[in-house]
Design a protein around this motif. Structure first.
Motif, mmCIF file in Angstrom:
data_model
loop_
_atom_site.group_PDB
_atom_site.id
_atom_site.type_symbol
_atom_site.label_atom_id
_atom_site.label_comp_id
_atom_site.label_asym_id
_atom_site.label_seq_id
_atom_site.Cartn_x
_atom_site.Cartn_y
_atom_site.Cartn_z
ATOM 1 N N SER A 118 0.830 -1.202 0.000
ATOM 2 C CA SER A 118 0.000 0.000 0.000
ATOM 3 C C SER A 118 0.861 1.247 0.000
ATOM 4 C CB SER A 118 -0.905 0.009 1.240
ATOM 5 O OG SER A 118 -1.421 1.306 1.443
ATOM 6 N N ALA A 119 0.499 2.204 -0.828
ATOM 7 C CA ALA A 119 1.234 3.475 -0.883
ATOM 8 C C ALA A 119 1.015 4.275 0.395
ATOM 9 C CB ALA A 119 0.784 4.281 -2.085
ATOM 10 N N ASP A 120 0.010 3.884 1.176
ATOM 11 C CA ASP A 120 -0.287 4.596 2.422
ATOM 12 C C ASP A 120 0.652 4.204 3.561
ATOM 13 O OD1 ASP A 120 -2.472 6.004 1.329
ATOM 14 O OD2 ASP A 120 -3.739 4.236 1.569
ATOM 15 N N ILE A 121 1.390 3.116 3.387
ATOM 16 C CA ILE A 121 2.349 2.691 4.417
ATOM 17 C C ILE A 121 3.651 3.476 4.247
ATOM 18 C CG2 ILE A 121 3.733 0.770 5.299
ATOM 19 C CD1 ILE A 121 1.473 -1.121 4.578
ATOM 20 N N THR A 181 7.832 -10.925 19.180
ATOM 21 C CA THR A 181 8.114 -10.063 18.035
ATOM 22 C C THR A 181 6.818 -9.411 17.561
ATOM 23 O OG1 THR A 181 9.643 -11.821 17.368
ATOM 24 C CG2 THR A 181 9.303 -10.037 15.800
ATOM 25 N N VAL A 182 6.920 -8.168 17.091
ATOM 26 C CA VAL A 182 5.757 -7.522 16.467
ATOM 27 C C VAL A 182 6.146 -6.979 15.099
ATOM 28 C CG1 VAL A 182 4.610 -6.824 18.608
ATOM 29 C CG2 VAL A 182 6.227 -5.258 17.513
ATOM 30 N N VAL A 183 5.116 -6.907 14.232
ATOM 31 C CA VAL A 183 5.253 -6.172 12.982
ATOM 32 C C VAL A 183 4.562 -4.839 13.217
ATOM 33 C CG1 VAL A 183 4.612 -6.080 10.553
ATOM 34 C CG2 VAL A 183 5.267 -8.258 11.592
ATOM 35 N N SER A 184 5.248 -3.762 12.862
ATOM 36 C CA SER A 184 4.680 -2.436 13.073
ATOM 37 C C SER A 184 4.661 -1.673 11.765
ATOM 38 C CB SER A 184 5.523 -1.688 14.108
ATOM 39 O OG SER A 184 5.008 -0.401 14.314
ATOM 40 N N VAL A 185 3.555 -0.986 11.480
ATOM 41 C CA VAL A 185 3.524 -0.105 10.312
ATOM 42 C C VAL A 185 3.075 1.289 10.733
ATOM 43 C CG1 VAL A 185 3.085 -1.889 8.554
ATOM 44 C CG2 VAL A 185 1.150 -0.758 9.664
ATOM 45 N N ALA A 196 -2.788 9.363 6.800
ATOM 46 C CA ALA A 196 -4.162 9.445 7.293
ATOM 47 C C ALA A 196 -5.188 8.875 6.324
ATOM 48 C CB ALA A 196 -4.508 10.900 7.621
ATOM 49 N N SER A 197 -4.797 8.700 5.052
ATOM 50 C CA SER A 197 -5.791 8.206 4.095
ATOM 51 C C SER A 197 -5.802 6.682 4.005
ATOM 52 C CB SER A 197 -5.566 8.842 2.720
ATOM 53 O OG SER A 197 -4.249 8.622 2.294
ATOM 54 N N ALA A 198 -5.015 6.016 4.833
ATOM 55 C CA ALA A 198 -4.978 4.547 4.826
ATOM 56 C C ALA A 198 -6.350 3.974 5.175
ATOM 57 C CB ALA A 198 -3.939 4.056 5.827
ATOM 58 N N LYS A 199 -6.721 2.913 4.459
ATOM 59 C CA LYS A 199 -7.963 2.200 4.773
ATOM 60 C C LYS A 199 -7.627 1.138 5.816
ATOM 61 C CE LYS A 199 -10.468 4.399 1.791
ATOM 62 N NZ LYS A 199 -10.666 5.702 2.436
ATOM 63 N N LEU A 200 -8.189 1.299 6.994
ATOM 64 C CA LEU A 200 -7.785 0.481 8.130
ATOM 65 C C LEU A 200 -7.998 -1.014 7.892
ATOM 66 C CD1 LEU A 200 -6.467 1.053 10.755
ATOM 67 C CD2 LEU A 200 -8.697 1.324 11.824
ATOM 68 N N GLY A 201 -9.121 -1.375 7.258
ATOM 69 C CA GLY A 201 -9.412 -2.786 6.998
ATOM 70 C C GLY A 201 -8.325 -3.441 6.153
ATOM 71 N N LEU A 202 -7.879 -2.720 5.127
ATOM 72 C CA LEU A 202 -6.833 -3.241 4.248
ATOM 73 C C LEU A 202 -5.505 -3.360 4.982
ATOM 74 C CD1 LEU A 202 -7.479 -1.390 0.861
ATOM 75 C CD2 LEU A 202 -7.672 -3.844 1.328
ATOM 76 N N ILE A 203 -5.208 -2.347 5.786
ATOM 77 C CA ILE A 203 -3.946 -2.363 6.533
ATOM 78 C C ILE A 203 -3.915 -3.553 7.501
ATOM 79 C CG2 ILE A 203 -2.508 -1.080 8.179
ATOM 80 C CD1 ILE A 203 -2.467 0.203 5.436
ATOM 81 N N PHE A 204 -5.019 -3.760 8.221
ATOM 82 C CA PHE A 204 -5.100 -4.906 9.133
ATOM 83 C C PHE A 204 -4.802 -6.206 8.382
ATOM 84 C CE2 PHE A 204 -7.920 -2.530 12.280
ATOM 85 C CZ PHE A 204 -7.026 -2.646 13.323
ATOM 86 N N LEU A 205 -5.413 -6.339 7.203
ATOM 87 C CA LEU A 205 -5.267 -7.559 6.400
ATOM 88 C C LEU A 205 -3.816 -7.753 5.975
ATOM 89 C CD1 LEU A 205 -7.429 -9.548 5.334
ATOM 90 C CD2 LEU A 205 -7.278 -8.380 3.141
ATOM 91 N N ASP A 206 -3.206 -6.693 5.446
ATOM 92 C CA ASP A 206 -1.827 -6.777 4.957
ATOM 93 C C ASP A 206 -0.856 -7.079 6.102
ATOM 94 O OD1 ASP A 206 -2.566 -6.283 2.358
ATOM 95 O OD2 ASP A 206 -2.269 -4.120 2.500
#
Lengths: 120, 120
Positions: free
Chosen positions: A17-20, A90-94, A98-108
């Motif tokens: 995602s370009a939002d990350i 361990t955690v993955v952090s991104v 502000a324009s990120a779609k939260l549902g997509l981010i959770f999935l990725d």
């Protein structure tokens, strides 16, 4: 070799995602295992903030009887910070805009965390 | 009077979903203004955890250049804790079970936070 595979998983996440704007794999005590960060973002700072949030998130989940901590999400006016467990320590952090779609981010991030949990 | 209106807004929020186990209006320094909590959950503890999370969330948003803190979400294996700003010095917080639908919870808490921000 293992480092390369973690970095490959992180690269895939970062390009999903370009939002990350930034992504990192961090141990729960705040050491950065792998990271893709903009020059303006300091690796040690990202690790330290993650460790502090995870520690307090863990305490909150426990005090309020929410079981084992799985995720912490911070929403600011300029974007999100999401931390998701990938294995026990361990955690993955991104960090997103502000324009990120939260549902997509959770999935990725979830997909990425599952892949990375097998590597750490 | 104002207390009654805050409690009414909280009642509406609490009854919007069977997955919400507790809800509270809390000042950012941890004082509980109004709360609907199960007997097992201590009001002071909820306030203290909220204040700590907000303080660290604020610091994280600032250190990672995410603007002003708006929300903090903790996901545990047994449910969520969500805190959302309602005005400058107040948050609405809900504690849900694990089967809560996050999209609905965000929507309900946001509506409630908007109503409560006009009262505090």
């Amino acid at each position: 070799m293992r480092d390369d595979m973690i970095m490959a998983a992180l690269n895939e996440l970062n390009s999903s995602s370009a939002d990350i704007e930034a992504s990192a794999v961090i141990s729960t005590d705040g050491l950065v295992l792998s990271a893709i960060l903009p020059q303006t973002m300091d690796e040690d700072r990202v690790g330290a903030m993650a460790a502090a949030m995870l520690s307090l998130g863990d305490r909150t989940a426990s005090e309020l009887a929410r079981g084992n901590l799985e995720q912490v999400l911070i929403k600011g006016s300029a974007g999100y910070v999401l931390m998701m467990y990938a294995g026990e320590n361990t955690v993955v952090s991104v960090v997103t805009n502000a324009s990120a779609k939260l549902g997509l981010i959770f999935l990725d991030v979830k997909r990425s965390a599952e892949a990375i949990s097998k590597l750490v």
